[in-house]
Design a protein around this motif. Structure first.
Motif, PDB file in Angstrom:
ATOM      1  N   ALA A 130       0.835  -1.212   0.000  1.00 32.96           N
ATOM      2  CA  ALA A 130       0.000   0.000   0.000  1.00 32.96           C
ATOM      3  C   ALA A 130       0.861   1.250   0.000  1.00 32.96           C
ATOM      4  O   ALA A 130       0.553   2.225  -0.700  1.00 32.96           O
ATOM      5  CB  ALA A 130      -0.926  -0.011   1.208  1.00 32.96           C
ATOM      6  N   GLU A 131       1.952   1.237   0.762  1.00 34.38           N
ATOM      7  CA  GLU A 131       2.860   2.383   0.779  1.00 34.38           C
ATOM      8  C   GLU A 131       3.507   2.600  -0.581  1.00 34.38           C
ATOM      9  O   GLU A 131       3.614   3.734  -1.057  1.00 34.38           O
ATOM     10  CB  GLU A 131       3.925   2.190   1.847  1.00 34.38           C
ATOM     11  N   GLU A 132       3.928   1.517  -1.229  1.00 29.75           N
ATOM     12  CA  GLU A 132       4.525   1.622  -2.557  1.00 29.75           C
ATOM     13  C   GLU A 132       3.517   2.179  -3.566  1.00 29.75           C
ATOM     14  O   GLU A 132       3.848   3.048  -4.363  1.00 29.75           O
ATOM     15  CB  GLU A 132       5.027   0.248  -3.023  1.00 29.75           C
ATOM     16  N   GLU A 133       2.294   1.697  -3.507  1.00 30.36           N
ATOM     17  CA  GLU A 133       1.258   2.175  -4.425  1.00 30.36           C
ATOM     18  C   GLU A 133       0.977   3.654  -4.182  1.00 30.36           C
ATOM     19  O   GLU A 133       0.805   4.432  -5.131  1.00 30.36           O
ATOM     20  CB  GLU A 133      -0.025   1.368  -4.233  1.00 30.36           C
ATOM     21  N   ARG A 135       3.096   5.900  -3.000  1.00 29.82           N
ATOM     22  CA  ARG A 135       4.240   6.668  -3.534  1.00 29.82           C
ATOM     23  C   ARG A 135       4.149   6.798  -5.047  1.00 29.82           C
ATOM     24  O   ARG A 135       4.431   7.848  -5.608  1.00 29.82           O
ATOM     25  CB  ARG A 135       5.558   6.010  -3.127  1.00 29.82           C
ATOM     26  N   GLU A 136       3.757   5.722  -5.708  1.00 31.12           N
ATOM     27  CA  GLU A 136       3.636   5.742  -7.170  1.00 31.12           C
ATOM     28  C   GLU A 136       2.552   6.709  -7.621  1.00 31.12           C
ATOM     29  O   GLU A 136       2.721   7.439  -8.590  1.00 31.12           O
ATOM     30  CB  GLU A 136       3.327   4.342  -7.694  1.00 31.12           C
ATOM     31  N   THR A 137       1.427   6.740  -6.940  1.00 27.88           N
ATOM     32  CA  THR A 137       0.319   7.599  -7.356  1.00 27.88           C
ATOM     33  C   THR A 137       0.549   9.054  -6.958  1.00 27.88           C
ATOM     34  O   THR A 137      -0.002   9.945  -7.592  1.00 27.88           O
ATOM     35  CB  THR A 137      -1.017   7.114  -6.766  1.00 27.88           C
ATOM     36  N   GLY A 139       3.295  10.727  -7.297  1.00 27.06           N
ATOM     37  CA  GLY A 139       4.157  11.358  -8.295  1.00 27.06           C
ATOM     38  C   GLY A 139       3.457  11.619  -9.616  1.00 27.06           C
ATOM     39  O   GLY A 139       3.916  12.417 -10.413  1.00 27.06           O
ATOM     40  N   SER A 140       2.321  11.010  -9.866  1.00 33.77           N
ATOM     41  CA  SER A 140       1.651  11.198 -11.146  1.00 33.77           C
ATOM     42  C   SER A 140       0.587  12.301 -11.036  1.00 33.77           C
ATOM     43  O   SER A 140       0.034  12.552  -9.979  1.00 33.77           O
ATOM     44  CB  SER A 140       0.989   9.885 -11.591  1.00 33.77           C
ATOM     45  N   ALA A 141       0.339  12.941 -12.149  1.00 32.13           N
ATOM     46  CA  ALA A 141      -0.670  14.013 -12.207  1.00 32.13           C
ATOM     47  C   ALA A 141      -2.060  13.386 -12.216  1.00 32.13           C
ATOM     48  O   ALA A 141      -2.250  12.297 -12.760  1.00 32.13           O
ATOM     49  CB  ALA A 141      -0.441  14.847 -13.458  1.00 32.13           C
ATOM     50  N   PRO A 142      -3.053  14.086 -11.665  1.00 31.46           N
ATOM     51  CA  PRO A 142      -4.417  13.546 -11.686  1.00 31.46           C
ATOM     52  C   PRO A 142      -4.931  13.505 -13.126  1.00 31.46           C
ATOM     53  O   PRO A 142      -4.538  14.309 -13.954  1.00 31.46           O
ATOM     54  CB  PRO A 142      -5.222  14.518 -10.823  1.00 31.46           C
ATOM     55  N   PRO A 143      -5.820  12.569 -13.416  1.00 29.00           N
ATOM     56  CA  PRO A 143      -6.385  12.466 -14.762  1.00 29.00           C
ATOM     57  C   PRO A 143      -7.083  13.760 -15.145  1.00 29.00           C
ATOM     58  O   PRO A 143      -7.653  14.454 -14.308  1.00 29.00           O
ATOM     59  CB  PRO A 143      -7.376  11.313 -14.671  1.00 29.00           C
ATOM     60  N   ALA A 144      -7.056  14.083 -16.422  1.00 26.86           N
ATOM     61  CA  ALA A 144      -7.685  15.313 -16.938  1.00 26.86           C
ATOM     62  C   ALA A 144      -9.186  15.303 -16.633  1.00 26.86           C
ATOM     63  O   ALA A 144      -9.851  14.299 -16.780  1.00 26.86           O
ATOM     64  CB  ALA A 144      -7.441  15.425 -18.430  1.00 26.86           C
TER      65      ALA A 144
END
Length: 147
Positions: A130-133, A135-137, A139-144
Motif C-alpha cells: 500500500a505504501e509503494e502504491e 508513492r507511485e500515485t 508522483g503522477s498528475a491527476p487524470p484530466a
C-alpha cells in the motif's frame, strides 16, 4: 452404535458418514470417550481454557475455523462489547477469547502461534504494498477533468 466425532450424532452401525458433517468419520462409544467427547444424553464435562485471543471478529473466526479443521473442540467467547467499556470499566481484556478443550491446549497453541505469525507477515506485506502504491500515485498528475 456409531457416533460422529464432530457433532456427536448417533448412527446405526451400517452408516459410514455423518449426514450433517460430510467427511467426518463415525466411531464407537469407546473412541468418543477417549477423545473426551460426550455421547448423546451424557452431560458435557469437558473443561475449556483460553488458547489465544483475537482483536477482531475475522481473526477470531479464522482461528476457530483452523482449530475445527484439526478436530479440536473450540468456541469463541466475546469479552468486551465496545470501546466505551474500556473507558467506563477499565477492562483491558482482549475482544475475543479462543477457548479449547484443556487436553488440546498445547496443540491448539502451536497451531494458533503459526497462524498468527503468518497473518502478521501478510499484514506487513500488505502495508508495504500500500505504501509503494501510494508513492507511485503521488508522483503522477491527476487524470484530466477530475479537478
Amino acid at each position: 452404535m456409531k457416533y460422529c466425532m464432530q457433532c456427536g450424532s448417533e448412527y446405526q452401525d451400517g452408516v459410514k458418514e455423518c449426514a450433517d458433517c460430510p467427511g467426518s468419520a463415525l466411531v464407537d462409544a469407546e473412541t468418543m470417550r477417549e477423545h473426551h467427547i460426550p455421547l448423546p444424553g451424557e452431560g458435557d464435562t469437558r473443561k475449556f481454557v483460553r488458547a489465544a485471543t483475537a482483536e477482531d471478529p475475522f481473526t477470531a473466526e479464522d482461528y476457530a475455523r483452523l482449530l475445527q479443521l484439526q478436530h479440536i473442540p473450540v468456541f469463541v467467547r466475546p469479552r468486551r462489547t465496545g470501546t466505551v467499556d474500556v473507558l467506563t470499566t477499565g477492562s483491558l481484556e482482549p475482544w475475543w477469547e479462543i477457548m479449547v478443550g484443556e487436553e488440546f491446549l498445547e496443540r491448539a497453541t502451536q497451531l494458533l502461534t503459526r497462524e498468527k505469525a503468518q497473518l502478521d507477515a501478510t499484514a506487513e506485506e500488505a502495508a508495504r504494498a500500500a505504501e509503494e502504491e501510494e508513492r507511485e500515485t503521488e508522483g503522477s498528475a491527476p487524470p484530466a477533468g477530475t479537478l
